[in-house]
Design an enzyme around this catalytic site. Structure first.
Site, PDB file in Angstrom:
ATOM      1  N   THR A  12      -6.613  32.728 -16.404  1.00 59.73           N
ATOM      2  CA  THR A  12      -7.001  31.895 -15.276  1.00 59.73           C
ATOM      3  C   THR A  12      -7.624  30.633 -15.830  1.00 59.73           C
ATOM      4  O   THR A  12      -8.278  30.679 -16.872  1.00 59.73           O
ATOM      5  CB  THR A  12      -8.010  32.616 -14.355  1.00 59.73           C
ATOM      6  OG1 THR A  12      -8.648  31.669 -13.510  1.00 59.73           O
ATOM      7  CG2 THR A  12      -9.075  33.331 -15.153  1.00 59.73           C
ATOM      8  N   ASN A  13      -7.434  29.509 -15.143  1.00 63.26           N
ATOM      9  CA  ASN A  13      -8.061  28.264 -15.582  1.00 63.26           C
ATOM     10  C   ASN A  13      -9.556  28.240 -15.266  1.00 63.26           C
ATOM     11  O   ASN A  13     -10.384  27.933 -16.119  1.00 63.26           O
ATOM     12  CB  ASN A  13      -7.394  27.068 -14.902  1.00 63.26           C
ATOM     13  CG  ASN A  13      -6.030  26.728 -15.465  1.00 63.26           C
ATOM     14  OD1 ASN A  13      -5.900  26.007 -16.438  1.00 63.26           O
ATOM     15  ND2 ASN A  13      -4.990  27.273 -14.845  1.00 63.26           N
ATOM     16  N   THR A  14      -9.900  28.565 -14.023  1.00 64.61           N
ATOM     17  CA  THR A  14     -11.279  28.406 -13.549  1.00 64.61           C
ATOM     18  C   THR A  14     -12.289  29.171 -14.382  1.00 64.61           C
ATOM     19  O   THR A  14     -13.377  28.660 -14.699  1.00 64.61           O
ATOM     20  CB  THR A  14     -11.387  28.838 -12.081  1.00 64.61           C
ATOM     21  OG1 THR A  14     -10.554  27.990 -11.274  1.00 64.61           O
ATOM     22  CG2 THR A  14     -12.822  28.755 -11.580  1.00 64.61           C
ATOM     23  N   GLN A  66     -18.244  33.609  -7.777  1.00 61.65           N
ATOM     24  CA  GLN A  66     -17.913  32.186  -7.867  1.00 61.65           C
ATOM     25  C   GLN A  66     -18.511  31.430  -6.683  1.00 61.65           C
ATOM     26  O   GLN A  66     -19.129  30.373  -6.843  1.00 61.65           O
ATOM     27  CB  GLN A  66     -16.391  31.991  -7.888  1.00 61.65           C
ATOM     28  CG  GLN A  66     -15.705  32.395  -9.177  1.00 61.65           C
ATOM     29  CD  GLN A  66     -14.188  32.237  -9.080  1.00 61.65           C
ATOM     30  OE1 GLN A  66     -13.620  32.181  -7.991  1.00 61.65           O
ATOM     31  NE2 GLN A  66     -13.523  32.167 -10.218  1.00 61.65           N
ATOM     32  N   MET A  74      -7.206  37.689 -11.960  1.00 61.54           N
ATOM     33  CA  MET A  74      -7.905  36.570 -11.302  1.00 61.54           C
ATOM     34  C   MET A  74      -6.930  35.432 -10.985  1.00 61.54           C
ATOM     35  O   MET A  74      -7.003  34.370 -11.572  1.00 61.54           O
ATOM     36  CB  MET A  74      -9.041  36.075 -12.228  1.00 61.54           C
ATOM     37  CG  MET A  74     -10.062  37.139 -12.548  1.00 61.54           C
ATOM     38  SD  MET A  74     -11.217  36.647 -13.853  1.00 61.54           S
ATOM     39  CE  MET A  74     -10.198  36.853 -15.327  1.00 61.54           C
ATOM     40  N   CYS A  85      -4.394  25.499 -12.106  1.00 57.21           N
ATOM     41  CA  CYS A  85      -4.738  26.807 -11.557  1.00 57.21           C
ATOM     42  C   CYS A  85      -3.505  27.666 -11.739  1.00 57.21           C
ATOM     43  O   CYS A  85      -2.398  27.235 -11.414  1.00 57.21           O
ATOM     44  CB  CYS A  85      -5.131  26.702 -10.086  1.00 57.21           C
ATOM     45  SG  CYS A  85      -5.365  28.313  -9.302  1.00 57.21           S
ATOM     46  N   THR A  86      -3.686  28.864 -12.250  1.00 55.93           N
ATOM     47  CA  THR A  86      -2.524  29.663 -12.633  1.00 55.93           C
ATOM     48  C   THR A  86      -1.682  30.119 -11.440  1.00 55.93           C
ATOM     49  O   THR A  86      -0.540  30.537 -11.624  1.00 55.93           O
ATOM     50  CB  THR A  86      -2.959  30.891 -13.463  1.00 55.93           C
ATOM     51  OG1 THR A  86      -4.007  31.588 -12.787  1.00 55.93           O
ATOM     52  CG2 THR A  86      -3.452  30.459 -14.836  1.00 55.93           C
TER      53      THR A  86
END
Length: 233
Positions: free
Chosen positions: A83-85, A52, A10, A197-198
């Site tokens: 992933t951050n999100t 999402q 992701m 965000c990665t």
């Protein structure tokens, strides 16, 4: 050495960075031919992105919880969501398993506090910049003051992530947009800026700006290695 479980894909571009960073950091600590013990469970990002966009975070939580259970069955010692999100569903994932989830916001906040930064800028997906699951954690649990870009800048950041970086497109003109946004955050008083965000680290490096950048991909990977090896030192 503990075994690291990673929920990745992701996007796969940033998951590849996780794999590289974790193994390089492991070799730095242990030397020789050492590498990390990793089990990677990689999802189809097209499905994740669609959900999402639809706002179906319930289904997203179920998908990642199922991946976490598979990793637990594979006998990993702890889990990363790469992933951050998708840390929006971190609590759902943690509640699905008995092993720990190493939260990316915690790892990042601890590094910011360690370096004595208090007012920080944050750039990431629209979900991370505009909802409170990430920024509120930084503020309430670590006492950080977090500022985000303007609405138009948030639009540009989000678009570049999904339409370019997640597809492996690294465009100089998009880098200039990011540089300008980061410089504006610095002018607004940010002592550091979180690359929340990665994928952002693929585009924007420390050499491009003067304000300290906190690369969440690297920080999260380092925290994973520290956890995996802490019984050895």
């Amino acid at each position: 050495m503990k075994t690291i479980g990673i929920i990745g894909g992701m996007s796969w571009e940033s998951s590849a960075l996780y794999y590289k960073n974790i193994n390089e950091l492991t070799k730095q600590k242990l030397g020789g031919l050492h590498s990390a013990k990793i089990v990677l469970s990689s999802v189809d990002f097209a499905e994740i992105e669609r959900l999402q966009h639809q706002g179906d975070w319930l289904q997203l939580g179920e998908i990642l919880a199922a991946e976490a259970k598979r990793l637990e069955q594979a006998q990993v010692d702890f889990i990363l969501i790469a992933t951050n999100t998708m840390h929006k569903v971190a609590d759902v994932v943690q509640n699905a398993v008995k092993i720990p989830l190493l939260h990316i916001a915690d790892a990042t906040a601890k590094e910011l506090v360690k370096q004595k930064h208090q007012k920080v800028g944050f750039i990431g997906t629209r979900y991370s910049m505009e909802e409170d699951f990430y920024i509120k954690r930084l503020e309430e649990q670590y006492g950080l003051e977090v500022i985000t870009p303007s609405e138009q800048d948030r639009d540009d950041i989000h678009r570049i992530i999904y339409e370019e970086l997640c597809l492996g497109k690294i465009l100089p003109e998009s880098r200039e947009i990011y540089i300008d946004i980061v410089n504006q955050l610095q002018a607004a008083g940010a002592e550091a800026v979180i690359e929340g965000c990665t994928e952002i680290t693929l585009l924007l490096k420390q050499k491009h700006v003067t304000v300290p950048l906190f690369d969440t991909t690297y920080i999260h990977a380092k925290a994973a290695v520290d956890e995996a090896l802490k019984t050895l030192f």
